[in-house]
Design a protein around this motif. Structure first.
Motif, PDB file in Angstrom:
ATOM      1  N   GLY A  91      13.902  -2.496  20.236  1.00 46.57           N
ATOM      2  CA  GLY A  91      13.260  -1.694  19.103  1.00 46.57           C
ATOM      3  C   GLY A  91      12.022  -2.210  18.660  1.00 46.57           C
ATOM      4  O   GLY A  91      12.346  -3.347  18.158  1.00 46.57           O
ATOM      5  N   LEU A  92      10.804  -1.856  18.596  1.00 46.17           N
ATOM      6  CA  LEU A  92       9.777  -2.290  18.117  1.00 46.17           C
ATOM      7  C   LEU A  92       9.538  -1.448  16.726  1.00 46.17           C
ATOM      8  O   LEU A  92       9.102  -0.364  16.539  1.00 46.17           O
ATOM      9  N   VAL A  93       9.750  -2.128  15.338  1.00 43.77           N
ATOM     10  CA  VAL A  93      10.065  -1.519  14.035  1.00 43.77           C
ATOM     11  C   VAL A  93       8.697  -1.646  13.488  1.00 43.77           C
ATOM     12  O   VAL A  93       8.119  -2.528  13.350  1.00 43.77           O
ATOM     13  N   HIS A  94       8.241  -0.302  12.865  1.00 50.39           N
ATOM     14  CA  HIS A  94       7.012  -0.110  12.272  1.00 50.39           C
ATOM     15  C   HIS A  94       7.434  -0.297  10.641  1.00 50.39           C
ATOM     16  O   HIS A  94       7.546   0.466   9.881  1.00 50.39           O
ATOM     17  N   TYR A  95       7.979  -1.569  10.260  1.00 49.72           N
ATOM     18  CA  TYR A  95       8.457  -1.952   9.092  1.00 49.72           C
ATOM     19  C   TYR A  95       7.248  -1.597   7.811  1.00 49.72           C
ATOM     20  O   TYR A  95       7.881  -1.357   6.848  1.00 49.72           O
ATOM     21  N   LEU A  96       6.205  -1.641   8.260  1.00 50.63           N
ATOM     22  CA  LEU A  96       5.233  -1.461   7.278  1.00 50.63           C
ATOM     23  C   LEU A  96       4.957   0.125   6.872  1.00 50.63           C
ATOM     24  O   LEU A  96       4.526   0.367   5.680  1.00 50.63           O
ATOM     25  N   ASP A  97       5.779   0.866   7.473  1.00 45.70           N
ATOM     26  CA  ASP A  97       5.771   2.241   7.200  1.00 45.70           C
ATOM     27  C   ASP A  97       6.348   2.406   5.725  1.00 45.70           C
ATOM     28  O   ASP A  97       6.373   3.473   4.837  1.00 45.70           O
ATOM     29  N   ARG A  98       7.504   1.298   5.351  1.00 44.36           N
ATOM     30  CA  ARG A  98       8.159   1.497   4.042  1.00 44.36           C
ATOM     31  C   ARG A  98       7.167   1.305   2.703  1.00 44.36           C
ATOM     32  O   ARG A  98       7.383   1.836   1.689  1.00 44.36           O
ATOM     33  N   THR A  99       6.095   0.518   3.076  1.00 46.34           N
ATOM     34  CA  THR A  99       5.030   0.458   2.014  1.00 46.34           C
ATOM     35  C   THR A  99       3.912   1.034   2.105  1.00 46.34           C
ATOM     36  O   THR A  99       2.740   1.085   1.666  1.00 46.34           O
ATOM     37  N   GLY A 100       3.723   1.847   3.399  1.00 48.86           N
ATOM     38  CA  GLY A 100       2.525   2.793   3.664  1.00 48.86           C
ATOM     39  C   GLY A 100       1.588   1.991   4.136  1.00 48.86           C
ATOM     40  O   GLY A 100       0.241   2.324   3.783  1.00 48.86           O
ATOM     41  N   GLU A 101       1.729   0.804   4.877  1.00 47.12           N
ATOM     42  CA  GLU A 101       0.375  -0.193   5.146  1.00 47.12           C
ATOM     43  C   GLU A 101       0.235   0.079   6.599  1.00 47.12           C
ATOM     44  O   GLU A 101       1.284  -0.061   7.326  1.00 47.12           O
TER      45      GLU A 101
END
Length: 246
Positions: A91-101
């Protein structure tokens, strides 16, 4: 050498280098919720590998660096796709979605860091619930900032059984003095001007004092991005490490 090791050896050097396009390739998108935010995740199901089609496979989360996926995503997608072909779910996680960046804003990095750690913890739960994933064999592979996030997550989440950290800083939030970490592989360039190699040596001391199984390799003359023989040596080490611990 097993097929899994061969494919990983060919693929993992691509993580910190310029990648190639994925023309004609369909990326499977999924999502989960973290902190009331929708977190996109690119899903690369395991290929045939060496296991039977109905066997549970180990799962990996691939954590990008501060550049994000909008600016350097192809190299991560190429690596994730090829690693999955060797028998790992990825899984390639778009973790910056959490902070909208789209990429990290260094002015707010310290403020946002714990939010990203929480999101990656939620991603571990998401991975463990995926069909076909062996929830007892979950690992994190992080590059630069992603490496620090992998360590922070693993220190507080016993579901993570292995960590690979490329060129990352030592997280400020690691429990002191003996964090409880899973087996950890650390790879770093001696001439890294972005994250000094002193971070790798400090992490080595922390892992040694905490009794954590670990391997640390610092490559003379290499910078933040490994290249040449060091790049392929690192790939071989990652392949062997994951094969042993997952």
């Amino acid at each position: 050498m097993k097929r899994r090791q061969l494919l990983l050896g060919a693929t993992l050097p691509l993580l910190p280098t310029a990648g190639r396009g994925q023309e004609g390739r369909q990326v499977r998108m999924d999502e989960f919720t973290s902190g009331a935010r929708r977190i996109r995740t690119e899903w690369f199901p395991a290929g045939a590998g060496e296991a039977g089609p109905d066997e549970l496979r180990p799962g990996l989360l691939l954590l990008h660096g501060a550049d994000g996926l909008a600016f350097g995503g192809d190299r991560y997608r190429l690596a994730a796709g090829l690693v999955s072909a060797s028998g790992y779910h990825v899984g390639l996680v778009h973790y910056l979605d959490r902070t909208g960046e789209r990429r990290v804003d260094y002015a707010t990095l310290r403020e946002n860091y714990p939010l990203w750690v929480a999101t990656i913890g939620d991603a571990v739960g998401w991975l463990a619930r995926r069909p076909g994933v062996d929830a007892g064999r979950l690992g994190l592979v992080g590059v630069s900032l992603g490496g620090a996030l992998a360590l922070s997550t693993a220190a507080s989440d016993g579901r993570v059984r292995a960590v690979v950290e490329y060129s990352g800083p030592v997280p400020e939030d690691l429990p002191d003095p003996r964090p409880k970490l899973p087996p950890t592989l650390v790879l770093h360039g001696e001439a890294d001007r972005i994250v000094p190699a002193s971070h790798a040596r400090r992490l080595q001391q922390i892992l040694r004092e905490s009794g954590t199984p670990h391997e640390v390799q610092v490559y003379p003359g290499q910078g933040h991005v490994l290249s040449g023989a060091a790049q392929f040596d690192a790939a071989s080490r990652v392949a062997s490490f994951l094969a042993r611990h997952l």
